[in-house]
Scaffold this active site. Structure first.
Site, short mmCIF file in Angstrom:
data_model
loop_
_atom_site.label_atom_id
_atom_site.label_comp_id
_atom_site.label_asym_id
_atom_site.label_seq_id
_atom_site.Cartn_x
_atom_site.Cartn_y
_atom_site.Cartn_z
N GLU B 71 -10.15 -14.14 -0.73
CA GLU B 71 -10.27 -12.94 0.11
C GLU B 71 -11.23 -13.15 1.27
O GLU B 71 -10.98 -12.73 2.40
CB GLU B 71 -10.71 -11.73 -0.72
CG GLU B 71 -9.63 -11.17 -1.64
CD GLU B 71 -9.47 -11.93 -2.94
OE1 GLU B 71 -10.23 -12.91 -3.16
OE2 GLU B 71 -8.59 -11.57 -3.74
N HIS B 140 -9.51 -1.88 -11.36
CA HIS B 140 -8.38 -1.78 -10.44
C HIS B 140 -8.12 -0.35 -9.97
O HIS B 140 -7.01 -0.02 -9.57
CB HIS B 140 -7.10 -2.31 -11.10
CG HIS B 140 -6.99 -3.80 -11.15
ND1 HIS B 140 -7.83 -4.58 -11.90
CD2 HIS B 140 -6.14 -4.65 -10.51
CE1 HIS B 140 -7.48 -5.85 -11.75
NE2 HIS B 140 -6.48 -5.92 -10.91
#
Lengths: 345, 337
Positions: B71, B140
C-alpha cells in the site's frame, strides 16, 4: 551476488577532478558555516550535515542530466547545491525567509526546486522511495515505453535518482519500492548512502544482513557496493548504473559506503560512536583523498587549493549576506499553499 | 434495513452505485490519456468489489495496473506519478489497509505543496471502500474518513448517491490537489436512476436530500440511506425532517447545514465513525459556534459504539447507527428545549 566496484585507476581527468574538488569543498564549507550559524541561532529546527559524505553526492550527481529527477532525504544540502539551487536561496530557506527556495515553509529537511526537478528533501525515512518509483512510472508512461510486469525496458528514458540512507533499508517502503521498480522495470537508480548509522543505531544493530546490496539484489536488481569516500569510484559506478538504467536495463542499486564526520543532527550529543572509529574514517576524508591524488598528478598545488577555498568562501559570504537581508514571509500568507491557488472554486 | 430495494422512478435508466463508479472511471480513461488506475486486484480480478471489472480488457495493463500488496509503495508511486504529470487513480482496497499508506497520504500527498512553498501540487485521486455492516469484524469495518478529513491539504469526498458515484470522479481528477473518495461498502449494490446525460455534480457543496421544516439530520455516505429511512419514520409521527448530505467532508461546507439549522432550529448529526473526536463532533462544534442562538435544543449525535467492531450480526448491528437510533435521537432533540 554483489560486487564492490573499485575506482578505475589513472582515469581521473584533472579538469573534472578539480571541479569535483570544488564541489566537495562547497558542500563542506557550506555545512561548516551552517553549523556555526546554528550555534548563533540564525538557523533553527533540525539540521543534518553532510560533512564526510560529499563524495557520494558529487560522484553520483555527475551522472545526471537536467531532465533527470532527484529525490533526496533530510540530509540533502549537498544534492541541493549540486543540482544548482543557488546557495543563497538554500541559506535563505534555513533562515526561514521569503527568499528561500520554499519561502521559509520547508527548512533544512525540505528543500524543493521545481525548475530543477528536485523533489525534496523528505523528513520521513524511506518516504521518498515510493515517490521516486512513481516519478519513474510517469516518465515511462509518458515516453511511450511499456513499464509493466514482464515487459522489456525502454531506451532513452530520463532517470530518477533516489537517495536514502542505511536506516531506510530497514523500512518496509524500501522493500516495497525496490520490488515495484524491478517488477515494472522502471528507470530509477537507488543510491543508498550507507553512513553506518541510522541516527544513533549502528548498522549491525539494525540489520541482520549488513551487506545492503544483497537485499536489493534479492529483487533481481543489479546492486553494487562502492567506496563512498572515493569520488572517482562513486562517479565510475554511478555513470555505469545510470547509463544502464537509461538504456532500459531497469532499476539499479548502489550501496555507497560512507561516514558522517559530525553527529546525526545538531541535537545529537554523539554518545554512541567510538572516537577511534571516527578518527579512522576521518583519515579517509574524501576531500583529502581527491586532493592528494590531484597533487600527485601535478594538477593541484597550495596556490590552487587556496584559490578554490577563496572562491568558495566568497560564495558563502554572499549567501550569508543574502540570507541576513532576507525578508520574513507575511503571516497574512500563513495558509497559502495548503491547496493550489486557482484550484477548485 | 436493505437499501438495495429503494424505489426507482419508473421509466428511468437504472444502474448500481458500483456501475456508476465504473462508468465514471471508463469515462475518465477515455477523456484523458494521463489517467490510469492502479491498485490491488484492480485488473485481472476486476476489483475486490468488482468496480473495475472489464476495464483491463478495455484499456490494457498499462492503464489498469495490478500492484503488489504494497500500500505504501503504490500510494507513494501514485504521488510520484502525479508529480510527474500523470493523473493517477489509486484504489486502496479498503480504508482499513489505507493505514499502511497513511504516511504517504499525510506526510507527502497532503504536505508537499505547502512544504515546497507552492511549487509541487499533487493531482492524485485515491478511491477506497469504507464502513461496516457486513460482519467483517474489527479489522475490516473501519469508518476512518473522519481521520482523513482532519488533514489540511486533502479534499475528502463521500459519494452517497448514484449521481455522486458517477459524477465526483472527473472533478476530483481536475482538482490540482489530492482527493480521497470514500465509497461505503453497503452502497455498491444500491440501484437507482442513472441521469442521462450524467448529472453535473460539484465537489464543494453539501446537498439537501430531503427538505423539511422541523429538524435537520446531517449525515454523509453510508448513513444517508438509513437517515432518509429515519426521516420517513419521523414523518409518520408528524415531524418533517430535513436531511443534509455533507458529500464533501473536507473542506466542510458549513454554510449549507448552518442555513438548514437556522430554519429548523434543531439538529442531529449521524456518522458511522466512533463518537469521540468524530466528524459529528466537528459538525456539532460548528453549530454551537455559529448557530448557538438559533438552536432550540442541544445538537444530538448518532455514532458507532466505541468498541472494535464485533463479528456477530446482532452485536455489529447494536454497534452501528440505524434508522431507529436516528429517529430516537431526533425525538429527544424534539422534546428538548
Amino acid at each position: 551476488m554483489t560486487v564492490i566496484l573499485p575506482a578505475p585507476r589513472g582515469s581521473l581527468g584533472t579538469g573534472t577532478g578539480l571541479l569535483w574538488l570544488r564541489d566537495m569543498l562547497r558542500i563542506r564549507r557550506f555545512e561548516e558555516t551552517c553549523a556555526q550559524l546554528y550555534s548563533e541561532t540564525k538557523i533553527r529546527g533540525f539540521l543534518h550535515l553532510y560533512i564526510g559524505e560529499e563524495a557520494v553526492a558529487v560522484g553520483t550527481m555527475e551522472a545526471l542530466t537536467p531532465d533527470d529527477s532527484v529525490v533526496a532525504t533530510y540530509r540533502e544540502h549537498g544534492q541541493a547545491l549540486l543540482r544548482g539551487i543557488p546557495m543563497k536561496v538554500i541559506l535563505a530557506e534555513f533562515y526561514g525567509r521569503a527568499e528561500g527556495c520554499c519561502r521559509g515553509r520547508g527548512g533544512s529537511m525540505h528543500l524543493f526546486d521545481r525548475t530543477r526537478r528536485f523533489f525534496g528533501g523528505n523528513g520521513i525515512v524511506a518516504a521518498g522511495l515510493p515517490v521516486a518509483v512513481g516519478l519513474a512510472l510517469a516518465e515511462r508512461m509518458q515516453s511511450g515505453g511499456p513499464g509493466r510486469f514482464g515487459d522489456p525496458g525502454h531506451v532513452g528514458d530520463n532517470v530518477v535518482a533516489c537517495y536514502f540512507g542505511d536506516g531506510a533499508v530497514a523500512e518496509g517502503e524500501f522493500h516495497e519500492s525496490v520490488n515495484l521498480a524491478a517488477l515494472w522495470r522502471l528507470p530509477v537508480v537507488f543510491f543508498c548512502e550507507n553512513n553506518q548509522y541510522a541516527m544513533g543505531t549502528a548498522l549491525a544493530r539494525s540489520h541482520s544482513q549488513t551487506n545492503l546490496a544483497i537485499k536489493a539484489a534479492s529483487y533481481e536488481v543489479p546492486a553494487w557496493q562502492v567506496d563512498g569516500m572515493d569520488v572517482e569510484a562513486v562517479a565510475s559506478a554511478a555513470a555505469r548504473a545510470v547509463e544502464a538504467v537509461r538504456n532500459g536495463a531497469g532499476p539499479h542499486f548502489l550501496e555507497l559506503l560512507t561516514y558522517r564526520f559530525r553527529a546525526h543532527s545538531m541535537y545529537d550529543p554523539d554518545r554512541y560512536r567510538d572516537k577511534g572509529e571516527i578518527e579512522r574514517w576521518r583519515a579517509r576524508d574524501p576531500i583529502s583523498i581527491l586532493a592528494d591524488r590531484l597533487r600527485e598528478a601535478g594538477a593541484l598545488d597550495d596556490a590552487g587549493m587556496r584559490g578554490i577555498e577563496d572562491d568558495v568562501a566568497a560564495e558563502i559570504a554572499a549567501a550569508v549576506a543574502f540570507a541576513e537581508a532576507g525578508q520574513p514571509e507575511s503571516v497574512a500568507d500563513l495558509t497559502r499553499f495548503v491547496t493550489s491557488e486557482g484550484g477548485q472554486p | 434495513m436493505s437499501v438495495g430495494t429503494r424505489a426507482v422512478p419508473t421509466g428511468a435508466a437504472t444502474g448500481t452505485y458500483r456501475e456508476a463508479l465504473r462508468e465514471a472511471m471508463r469515462d475518465a480513461l477515455r477523456r484523458d490519456d494521463r489517467v490510469f488506475l492502479m491498485g490491488e486486484d484492480v485488473g485481472a480480478y476486476g476489483g475486490a468489489f468488482a468496480v473495475s471489472l472489464g476495464l483491463l480488457e478495455e484499456f490494457g495493463p498499462d492503464r489498469i495496473r495490478d500492484t503488489p500488496l504494497s500500500e505504501s509503495a503504490f500510494v507513494g508511486a501514485g504521488i510520484g506519478a502525479a508529480l510527474g504529470g500523470m493523473r493517477p487513480i489509486v484504489e486502496i482496497m479498503t480504508v482499513n489497509f489505507s493505514l499502511l499508506a497513511l504516511d504517504q497520504l499525510l506526510n507527502n500527498a497532503a504536505t508537499l505543496l505547502h512544504m515546497s512553498g507552492g511549487q509541487y501540487n499533487v493531482p492524485l485521486v485515491v478511491r477506497m471502500t469504507t464502513g461496516a455492516g457486513r460482519q467483517l469484524a474489527a479489522q475490516h469495518s473501519h469508518s476512518l474518513e473522519g481521520w482523513y478529513a482532519h488533514i489540511p491539504g486533502l479534499r475528502i469526498l463521500a459519494p452517497a448517491t448514484i449521481d455522486d458515484a458517477r459524477g465526483m470522479l472527473w472533478p476530483a481528477l481536475e482538482d490540482p490537489d489530492p482527493v480521497l473518495i470514500f465509497e461505503h461498502g453497503s452502497l455498491y449494490n444500491v440501484s437507482g436512476a442513472l441521469s442521462d446525460p450524467p448529472a453535473e455534480v460539484d465537489i464543494c457543496h453539501a446537498a439537501i436530500r430531503r427538505p423539511g421544516a422541523d429538524l435537520t439530520l446531517v449525515t454523509y455516505g453510508g448513513t444517508l440511506p438509513l437517515t432518509l429511512d429515519a426521516a420517513q419514520l419521523l414523518a409518520a409521527e408528524g415531524c418533517d425532517a430535513e436531511v443534509v448530505d455533507l458529500r464533501v467532508l473536507r473542506p466542510l461546507d458549513t454554510a449549507t447545514f448552518l442555513e438548514s439549522v437556522r430554519r429548523t432550529h434543531r439538529a442531529v448529526v449521524i456518522d458511522e465513525g466512533w463518537r469521540s473526536g468524530s466528524l459529528a463532533a466537528e459538525v456539532s462544534a460548528r453549530l454551537m459556534e455559529e448557530a448557538f442562538d438559533d438552536l432550540d435544543a442541544p445538537v444530538g449525535r448518532v455514532c458507532s459504539a466505541e468498541v472494535p467492531m464485533p463479528y456477530a450480526r446482532h452485536m455489529e448491528q447494536a454497534a452501528l447507527p440505524s434508522a431507529d437510533k436516528v429517529a430516537e435521537a431526533a425525538r429527544r432533540v424534539l422534546a428538548g428545549g
